[in-house]
Design a protein around this motif. Structure first.
Motif, PDB file in Angstrom:
ATOM      1  N   VAL A  45      88.935  31.550  70.556  1.00 14.59           N
ATOM      2  CA  VAL A  45      87.582  31.180  70.154  1.00 14.59           C
ATOM      3  C   VAL A  45      87.125  29.972  70.951  1.00 14.59           C
ATOM      4  O   VAL A  45      86.040  29.946  71.496  1.00 14.59           O
ATOM      5  N   MET A  46      87.977  28.941  71.023  1.00 15.71           N
ATOM      6  CA  MET A  46      87.598  27.761  71.778  1.00 15.71           C
ATOM      7  C   MET A  46      87.410  28.105  73.245  1.00 15.71           C
ATOM      8  O   MET A  46      86.514  27.596  73.889  1.00 15.71           O
ATOM      9  N   GLY A  47      88.231  29.003  73.779  1.00 13.51           N
ATOM     10  CA  GLY A  47      88.080  29.433  75.172  1.00 13.51           C
ATOM     11  C   GLY A  47      86.741  30.101  75.393  1.00 13.51           C
ATOM     12  O   GLY A  47      86.054  29.829  76.370  1.00 13.51           O
ATOM     13  N   GLY A  48      86.336  30.979  74.452  1.00 10.04           N
ATOM     14  CA  GLY A  48      85.025  31.623  74.548  1.00 10.04           C
ATOM     15  C   GLY A  48      83.907  30.614  74.426  1.00 10.04           C
ATOM     16  O   GLY A  48      82.908  30.685  75.143  1.00 10.04           O
ATOM     17  N   GLU A  49      84.070  29.656  73.532  1.00  6.12           N
ATOM     18  CA  GLU A  49      83.080  28.590  73.400  1.00  6.12           C
ATOM     19  C   GLU A  49      82.984  27.796  74.688  1.00  6.12           C
ATOM     20  O   GLU A  49      81.903  27.426  75.121  1.00  6.12           O
ATOM     21  N   PHE A  50      84.142  27.522  75.277  1.00  4.68           N
ATOM     22  CA  PHE A  50      84.121  26.728  76.501  1.00  4.68           C
ATOM     23  C   PHE A  50      83.428  27.489  77.626  1.00  4.68           C
ATOM     24  O   PHE A  50      82.662  26.899  78.387  1.00  4.68           O
ATOM     25  N   VAL A  51      83.671  28.789  77.723  1.00  7.69           N
ATOM     26  CA  VAL A  51      82.996  29.593  78.754  1.00  7.69           C
ATOM     27  C   VAL A  51      81.486  29.575  78.522  1.00  7.69           C
ATOM     28  O   VAL A  51      80.700  29.359  79.452  1.00  7.69           O
TER      29      VAL A  51
ATOM     30  N   PHE B 131      79.838  27.307  76.805  1.00  5.57           N
ATOM     31  CA  PHE B 131      79.432  25.922  77.057  1.00  5.57           C
ATOM     32  C   PHE B 131      79.254  25.691  78.550  1.00  5.57           C
ATOM     33  O   PHE B 131      78.288  25.078  78.991  1.00  5.57           O
ATOM     34  N   PHE B 132      80.199  26.199  79.322  1.00  2.00           N
ATOM     35  CA  PHE B 132      80.141  26.046  80.774  1.00  2.00           C
ATOM     36  C   PHE B 132      78.887  26.714  81.339  1.00  2.00           C
ATOM     37  O   PHE B 132      78.161  26.119  82.139  1.00  2.00           O
ATOM     38  N   LEU B 133      78.611  27.942  80.916  1.00  2.00           N
ATOM     39  CA  LEU B 133      77.434  28.658  81.421  1.00  2.00           C
ATOM     40  C   LEU B 133      76.125  27.975  81.020  1.00  2.00           C
ATOM     41  O   LEU B 133      75.207  27.838  81.820  1.00  2.00           O
ATOM     42  N   VAL B 134      76.050  27.533  79.773  1.00  2.00           N
ATOM     43  CA  VAL B 134      74.862  26.800  79.321  1.00  2.00           C
ATOM     44  C   VAL B 134      74.759  25.487  80.087  1.00  2.00           C
ATOM     45  O   VAL B 134      73.671  25.069  80.496  1.00  2.00           O
ATOM     46  N   GLY B 135      75.892  24.851  80.289  1.00  6.09           N
ATOM     47  CA  GLY B 135      75.909  23.605  81.052  1.00  6.09           C
ATOM     48  C   GLY B 135      75.426  23.788  82.469  1.00  6.09           C
ATOM     49  O   GLY B 135      74.694  22.948  83.006  1.00  6.09           O
ATOM     50  N   VAL B 136      75.814  24.901  83.095  1.00  2.65           N
ATOM     51  CA  VAL B 136      75.323  25.194  84.445  1.00  2.65           C
ATOM     52  C   VAL B 136      73.805  25.352  84.415  1.00  2.65           C
ATOM     53  O   VAL B 136      73.084  24.796  85.251  1.00  2.65           O
ATOM     54  N   GLY B 137      73.310  26.085  83.415  1.00  2.00           N
ATOM     55  CA  GLY B 137      71.860  26.253  83.282  1.00  2.00           C
ATOM     56  C   GLY B 137      71.157  24.929  83.043  1.00  2.00           C
ATOM     57  O   GLY B 137      70.140  24.624  83.679  1.00  2.00           O
ATOM     58  N   ALA B 138      71.698  24.104  82.140  1.00  2.00           N
ATOM     59  CA  ALA B 138      71.099  22.798  81.852  1.00  2.00           C
ATOM     60  C   ALA B 138      71.173  21.891  83.082  1.00  2.00           C
ATOM     61  O   ALA B 138      70.235  21.138  83.363  1.00  2.00           O
ATOM     62  N   THR B 139      72.266  21.991  83.817  1.00  2.00           N
ATOM     63  CA  THR B 139      72.407  21.196  85.042  1.00  2.00           C
ATOM     64  C   THR B 139      71.375  21.614  86.081  1.00  2.00           C
ATOM     65  O   THR B 139      70.768  20.765  86.743  1.00  2.00           O
ATOM     66  N   LEU B 140      71.156  22.912  86.205  1.00  2.00           N
ATOM     67  CA  LEU B 140      70.141  23.386  87.155  1.00  2.00           C
ATOM     68  C   LEU B 140      68.746  22.930  86.740  1.00  2.00           C
ATOM     69  O   LEU B 140      67.942  22.529  87.594  1.00  2.00           O
ATOM     70  N   VAL B 141      68.467  22.962  85.438  1.00  2.00           N
ATOM     71  CA  VAL B 141      67.184  22.453  84.939  1.00  2.00           C
ATOM     72  C   VAL B 141      67.074  20.966  85.274  1.00  2.00           C
ATOM     73  O   VAL B 141      66.049  20.503  85.796  1.00  2.00           O
TER      74      VAL B 141
END
Length: 158
Positions: free
Chosen positions: A8-14, A16-26
């Motif tokens: 579950v934490m691994g899925g959350e981290f993935v 989180f990572f994808l959302v983080g990439v999107g937020a970073t691009l924004v």
């Protein structure tokens, strides 16, 4: 958590990572756009801080909405919102501090030289990658992203 907390934490981290990439691009899009609009350079730390902060606020709103709905799949509350805001306030302070430390020690110039040597065609095609202030966020992200994951997870899953 599911039967195996690590999955579950691994899925959350993935997520989180994808959302983080999107937020970073924004964040980068707003930051680079404002840098261009305001003619920001490494020699103008106040406007550098302003453009970085505005980009951060825009990415924060995006990040909060998507983190609730998709990353952690939870409903919002005042308590969660305050925890998320607190973790991001700490994150924003760390980012601004590191941004200016890296600016002061010349990391941006080193990154530009590296980009021009390794990816000259990319820098020619996308000139923003040849500006030291444009590259300063990257080493900042490398330090603060893992720390932010732990803080955000704590506040949104609690």
């Amino acid at each position: 958590m599911g039967t195996n907390g690590y999955i579950v934490m691994g899925g959350e981290f993935v997520r989180f990572f994808l959302v983080g990439v999107g937020a970073t691009l924004v964040h980068l899009f707003v930051y680079w756009s404002l840098n261009e609009l305001l003619n920001v350079s490494e020699d103008t730390p106040v406007t550098l801080t302003l453009s970085y902060s505005v980009g951060y606020v825009v990415s924060f709103v995006f990040n909060y909405i998507v983190s609730l709905k998709w990353t952690f799949r939870t409903k919002g509350s005042v308590k969660k919102g305050m925890g998320f805001a607190f973790s991001h306030a700490v994150n924003a302070c760390m980012q601004l501090l590191l941004l200016h430390v890296f600016r002061a020690i010349g990391i941006g110039g080193t990154l530009v030289a590296l980009m021009r040597n390794l990816f000259p065609l990319l820098v020619e095609w996308w000139p923003v990658l040849g500006q030291s202030e444009s590259l300063l966020p990257f080493p900042v992200y490398m330090i603060v992203v893992p720390m932010n994951f732990l803080m955000v997870r704590y506040f949104l899953r609690k």
